[in-house]
Scaffold this motif. Sequence first.
Motif, mmCIF file in Angstrom:
data_model
loop_
_atom_site.group_PDB
_atom_site.id
_atom_site.type_symbol
_atom_site.label_atom_id
_atom_site.label_comp_id
_atom_site.label_asym_id
_atom_site.label_seq_id
_atom_site.Cartn_x
_atom_site.Cartn_y
_atom_site.Cartn_z
ATOM 1 N N LYS A 199 69.659 42.335 81.194
ATOM 2 C CA LYS A 199 69.861 43.573 81.936
ATOM 3 C C LYS A 199 68.553 44.332 82.128
ATOM 4 C CE LYS A 199 69.809 46.472 78.106
ATOM 5 N NZ LYS A 199 68.489 46.017 77.708
ATOM 6 N N ASP A 258 68.410 45.672 67.182
ATOM 7 C CA ASP A 258 68.563 45.509 68.633
ATOM 8 C C ASP A 258 69.109 44.110 68.880
ATOM 9 O OD1 ASP A 258 68.324 45.341 71.388
ATOM 10 O OD2 ASP A 258 66.137 45.085 71.361
ATOM 11 N N ASP A 267 63.339 49.203 80.860
ATOM 12 C CA ASP A 267 63.488 48.086 79.925
ATOM 13 C C ASP A 267 63.996 46.864 80.687
ATOM 14 O OD1 ASP A 267 64.038 46.309 77.901
ATOM 15 O OD2 ASP A 267 65.351 47.644 76.766
HETATM 16 MG MG LIG Z 1 66.573 44.287 75.180
#
Ligand SMILES: [Mg+2]
Length: 338
Positions: free
Chosen positions: A160, A9, A155
């Motif tokens: 973001k 990630d 999330d």
């Molecule tokens: Mg993230």
Amino acid sequence: MGKVTIGIDIGTANISIYSDMEKMIFHEPTVLAYDTKKDKVLEIGHEAKELAEKTPGSIVVLSPLQGGIIADFDMTLRLMKKVEGRVSAVTGKRFKQMDLIVALLPGATNIERQAIGDILFSLGVKSLYFIEGSLAATMGAGLPFEKPIANVIVDIGAGKISTSLVSYGGIVTSATLRKSGDELDRDIAQLVRNKYNVLIGLETAEQVKWQLHCDTSLVAEKSIEIEGRDLVTGFPITIEVPATEFQEEIDEFLKRILSVVQSTLETSPPELSGNIRASGVTLTGGGSLLEGLSDWLHSQIMVPVHMAPAPFESVALGTSMAGEHLDRLINIEKVTAR
Ligand SMILES: [Mg+2]
Ligand SMILES: Nc1ncnc2c1ncn2[C@@H]1O[C@H](COP(=O)(O)OP(=O)(O)OP(=O)(O)O)[C@@H](O)[C@H]1O
């Protein structure tokens, strides 16, 4: 997939990598310290972040991702090269000997996909998959992503905010806004500058944010010590600012979260709505740690709000698990070099 699989990630603030044994093998800030005179990367991760705003002119501390996407291709490539070195020191394998599964944000454009693909293929990667990050996050948060029921994940990262409704191994609907925790840090720094005539760095602003609450009236007696530079005298100064001063900035952040969550809930199929009312939404990402956030969101959307067990890691963990569920997942694809 027979080889070692790792899940990656590449977040705006943090890069996390898990092995397929569900073991975290890398978790460091997405930051590098770069010597512009020597054209050399000096440090990455924690060591680089430590140097922020403390280095002489020719050394800059960079965050090559902004708003969840690569803003500086060359620096991201150099960063990932160093990351590969660290990962192979832990695993004894190079990227080219592994299957890589990399999380992308929902709605990533072809250019964004190509940028990540180009970087990894240039590091010798032979086997690459992309998975939608919020599908990975539902897996990493331990939700029953493969069942035909509504799993709603929110999330909240540094760059973001994404919300997705996942059912039966795929994303039914999702929304993303490319402004999140970093924007709140900027707003905090701006307020301190405008109202107190004190210049503070984004690191300091971030630390102020960690001490705040969604509803500052609940911590009305709290004041926050802030070190910066007095814009009038030019000298270092320490000021005490009541937490309540930051309510407007927090409200902007909360408004953004609510708009993303609402647009996902509004576009959910009616068949899953009853399901959402019962099972609720799950928060993940470091931004979800702002105190009082789950209670506040619950008061707005009137469905249960849960916290993921490890908010910084849900995406990377889920990404690493995806190799085991390839036949059950929809939003995952094999990528080939251009
Ligand atoms: Mg993230
Ligand atoms: N206690 C806290 N309160 C508020 N925000 C926090 C707290 N702890 C961490 N954060 C914020 O969480 C963000 C980092 O979270 P995370 O690692 O999930 O982001 P990321 O995955 O790198 O970013 P993105 O997914 O947007 O690309 C930062 O903005 C950080 O300031």
